[in-house]
Design a protein around this motif. Structure first.
Motif, PDB file in Angstrom:
ATOM      1  N   UNK A 145       0.855  -1.197  -0.009  1.00 20.89           N
ATOM      2  CA  UNK A 145      -0.084  -0.032  -0.013  1.00 20.89           C
ATOM      3  C   UNK A 145       0.783   1.320   0.095  1.00 20.89           C
ATOM      4  N   UNK A 146       1.978   1.088   0.670  1.00 27.44           N
ATOM      5  CA  UNK A 146       2.951   2.310   0.946  1.00 27.44           C
ATOM      6  C   UNK A 146       3.611   2.608  -0.684  1.00 27.44           C
ATOM      7  N   UNK A 147       3.864   1.485  -1.417  1.00 29.70           N
ATOM      8  CA  UNK A 147       4.390   1.766  -2.519  1.00 29.70           C
ATOM      9  C   UNK A 147       3.439   2.338  -3.331  1.00 29.70           C
ATOM     10  N   UNK A 148       2.437   1.797  -3.500  1.00 26.30           N
ATOM     11  CA  UNK A 148       1.114   2.313  -4.522  1.00 26.30           C
ATOM     12  C   UNK A 148       1.120   3.660  -4.236  1.00 26.30           C
ATOM     13  N   UNK A 149       1.227   4.056  -2.882  1.00 24.16           N
ATOM     14  CA  UNK A 149       0.707   5.522  -2.573  1.00 24.16           C
ATOM     15  C   UNK A 149       1.979   6.420  -2.941  1.00 24.16           C
ATOM     16  N   UNK A 150       2.866   6.157  -2.331  1.00 22.74           N
ATOM     17  CA  UNK A 150       4.036   7.086  -2.354  1.00 22.74           C
ATOM     18  C   UNK A 150       5.171   6.780  -3.600  1.00 22.74           C
ATOM     19  N   UNK A 151       5.100   5.613  -4.127  1.00 25.19           N
ATOM     20  CA  UNK A 151       6.041   5.448  -5.353  1.00 25.19           C
ATOM     21  C   UNK A 151       5.116   4.699  -6.385  1.00 25.19           C
ATOM     22  N   UNK A 152       4.411   5.338  -6.945  1.00 20.15           N
ATOM     23  CA  UNK A 152       3.263   4.842  -8.189  1.00 20.15           C
ATOM     24  C   UNK A 152       4.434   4.206  -9.085  1.00 20.15           C
ATOM     25  N   UNK A 153       5.406   4.813  -9.589  1.00 21.81           N
ATOM     26  CA  UNK A 153       6.028   4.327 -10.750  1.00 21.81           C
ATOM     27  C   UNK A 153       6.904   3.203 -10.346  1.00 21.81           C
ATOM     28  N   UNK A 154       7.341   2.766  -9.292  1.00 28.76           N
ATOM     29  CA  UNK A 154       7.795   1.671  -8.637  1.00 28.76           C
ATOM     30  C   UNK A 154       6.705   0.554  -8.425  1.00 28.76           C
ATOM     31  N   UNK A 155       5.393   1.094  -8.281  1.00 29.09           N
ATOM     32  CA  UNK A 155       4.273   0.023  -8.177  1.00 29.09           C
ATOM     33  C   UNK A 155       4.062  -0.570  -9.775  1.00 29.09           C
ATOM     34  N   UNK A 156       4.044   0.350 -10.712  1.00 30.93           N
ATOM     35  CA  UNK A 156       3.814  -0.034 -12.144  1.00 30.93           C
ATOM     36  C   UNK A 156       5.079  -0.988 -12.641  1.00 30.93           C
ATOM     37  N   UNK A 157       6.122  -0.808 -12.156  1.00 28.96           N
ATOM     38  CA  UNK A 157       6.998  -1.717 -12.660  1.00 28.96           C
ATOM     39  C   UNK A 157       7.056  -3.130 -11.796  1.00 28.96           C
ATOM     40  N   UNK A 158       6.366  -3.098 -10.443  1.00 28.56           N
ATOM     41  CA  UNK A 158       6.346  -4.387 -10.068  1.00 28.56           C
ATOM     42  C   UNK A 158       4.969  -5.052 -10.600  1.00 28.56           C
ATOM     43  N   UNK A 159       4.135  -4.315 -11.104  1.00 33.93           N
ATOM     44  CA  UNK A 159       2.988  -5.026 -11.705  1.00 33.93           C
ATOM     45  C   UNK A 159       3.258  -5.476 -13.230  1.00 33.93           C
ATOM     46  N   UNK A 160       4.238  -4.747 -13.633  1.00 32.38           N
ATOM     47  CA  UNK A 160       4.652  -5.363 -15.152  1.00 32.38           C
ATOM     48  C   UNK A 160       5.645  -6.563 -14.946  1.00 32.38           C
ATOM     49  N   UNK A 161       6.447  -6.680 -13.952  1.00 30.87           N
ATOM     50  CA  UNK A 161       7.187  -7.691 -13.719  1.00 30.87           C
ATOM     51  C   UNK A 161       6.398  -9.052 -13.385  1.00 30.87           C
ATOM     52  N   UNK A 162       5.395  -8.834 -12.558  1.00 29.93           N
ATOM     53  CA  UNK A 162       4.468  -9.851 -12.130  1.00 29.93           C
ATOM     54  C   UNK A 162       3.832 -10.275 -13.421  1.00 29.93           C
ATOM     55  N   UNK A 163       3.221  -9.524 -14.068  1.00 26.32           N
ATOM     56  CA  UNK A 163       2.675  -9.861 -15.412  1.00 26.32           C
ATOM     57  C   UNK A 163       3.515 -10.678 -16.395  1.00 26.32           C
ATOM     58  N   UNK A 164       4.928 -10.279 -16.539  1.00 31.28           N
ATOM     59  CA  UNK A 164       5.761 -10.954 -17.366  1.00 31.28           C
ATOM     60  C   UNK A 164       6.063 -12.275 -16.925  1.00 31.28           C
ATOM     61  N   UNK A 165       5.982 -12.392 -15.417  1.00 28.70           N
ATOM     62  CA  UNK A 165       6.243 -13.844 -14.788  1.00 28.70           C
ATOM     63  C   UNK A 165       4.900 -14.665 -15.163  1.00 28.70           C
ATOM     64  N   UNK A 166       3.832 -14.288 -15.245  1.00 20.88           N
ATOM     65  CA  UNK A 166       2.804 -15.158 -15.473  1.00 20.88           C
ATOM     66  C   UNK A 166       2.783 -15.407 -17.099  1.00 20.88           C
ATOM     67  N   UNK A 167       3.280 -14.631 -17.934  1.00 23.64           N
ATOM     68  CA  UNK A 167       3.215 -14.954 -19.161  1.00 23.64           C
ATOM     69  C   UNK A 167       4.403 -16.100 -19.397  1.00 23.64           C
ATOM     70  N   UNK A 168       5.526 -15.872 -18.707  1.00 28.88           N
ATOM     71  CA  UNK A 168       6.711 -16.832 -19.054  1.00 28.88           C
ATOM     72  C   UNK A 168       6.145 -17.999 -18.624  1.00 28.88           C
ATOM     73  N   UNK A 169       5.287 -18.150 -17.408  1.00 31.81           N
ATOM     74  CA  UNK A 169       4.797 -19.414 -16.640  1.00 31.81           C
ATOM     75  C   UNK A 169       4.016 -20.290 -17.969  1.00 31.81           C
ATOM     76  N   UNK A 170       3.401 -19.505 -18.844  1.00 32.79           N
ATOM     77  CA  UNK A 170       2.463 -20.134 -19.891  1.00 32.79           C
ATOM     78  C   UNK A 170       3.390 -20.794 -20.831  1.00 32.79           C
TER      79      UNK A 170
END
Length: 152
Positions: free
Chosen positions: A69-94
Motif C-alpha cells: 500500500x505504501x508503494x502504491x501511494x508514495x511510489x506509483x512508478x515503482x508499483x507500475x514496474x512491479x505489476x509489469x514484472x508480475x505480468x511478465x512472470x505469469x506470461x513466462x509460466x505459460x
C-alpha cells in the motif's frame, strides 16, 4: 523498493517512537488506524517499510500488504514496474513447456540416421555434416563445445 522511503539518521529516536506506537496500536487491534496514518505520513510509511514485522508487532503478511500500500501511494512508478514484472512472470509460466524444448517426442529416426550417415570428423575431432540434412541446419548437428570457465 525502499528507495523513496529514506529515513534520516538524525531522526532515529523519532523512528523508534513511531515503531513503539505502531506496535502498541497493533496490539490493540488498531491496524486500520496504522494503515490510515501511513498513507498520510511518509515518515510512518518509511518506518513500516524499513522495520521487521516483529518490531512492529505485526504479522509478516499484514506488514507486507502495508508495504504494498505504501508503494502504491508514495511510489506509483515503482508499483507500475512491479505489476509489469508480475505480468511478465505469469506470461513466462505459460511458455515453460515450450522453453524446455520438444524433447524425445519430436525424435525422428530418419533424420537422425541421415545426420549420422552424413557426418564425419574434421581435423579437430568435431562431427561435421558432409551434406545438408533436410530440415535441420548443419550448425545444429555439430556437438556443442564447452565454454571455458573464467577464474574469479
Amino acid at each position: 523498493m525502499n528507495e523513496g522511503f529514506e529515513t534520516d539518521e538524525r531522526r532515529a529516536a523519532i523512528h523508534t517512537e513511531l515503531r513503539a506506537w505502531v506496535c502498541e496500536l497493533a496490539g490493540k487491534g488498531g491496524v486500520a488506524k496504522i494503515r490510515k496514518w501511513m498513507l498520510q505520513d511518509r515518515e510512518i510509511a518509511a518506518v513500516i517499510c524499513h522495520s521487521q514485522p516483529f518490531l512492529l508487532g505485526l504479522a509478516g503478511d499484514v506488514r507486507e500488504t502495508m508495504v504494498e500500500s505504501c508503494v502504491k501511494k508514495w511510489k506509483p512508478e515503482a508499483d507500475a514496474k512491479l505489476n509489469k514484472a508480475i505480468g511478465l512472470k505469469k506470461i513466462a509460466a505459460r511458455y515453460s513447456g515450450f522453453v524446455r524444448g520438444p524433447g524425445a517426442a519430436s525424435f525422428n529416426k530418419g533424420i537422425a540416421a541421415n545426420g549420422a550417415a552424413g557426418s564425419k570428423r574434421d581435423a579437430h575431432g568435431d562431427a561435421r555434416a558432409s551434406q545438408p540434412t533436410v530440415g535441420i541446419p548443419a550448425a545444429l548437428l555439430r556437438p556443442l563445445t564447452p565454454i571455458a570457465c573464467r577464474k574469479r
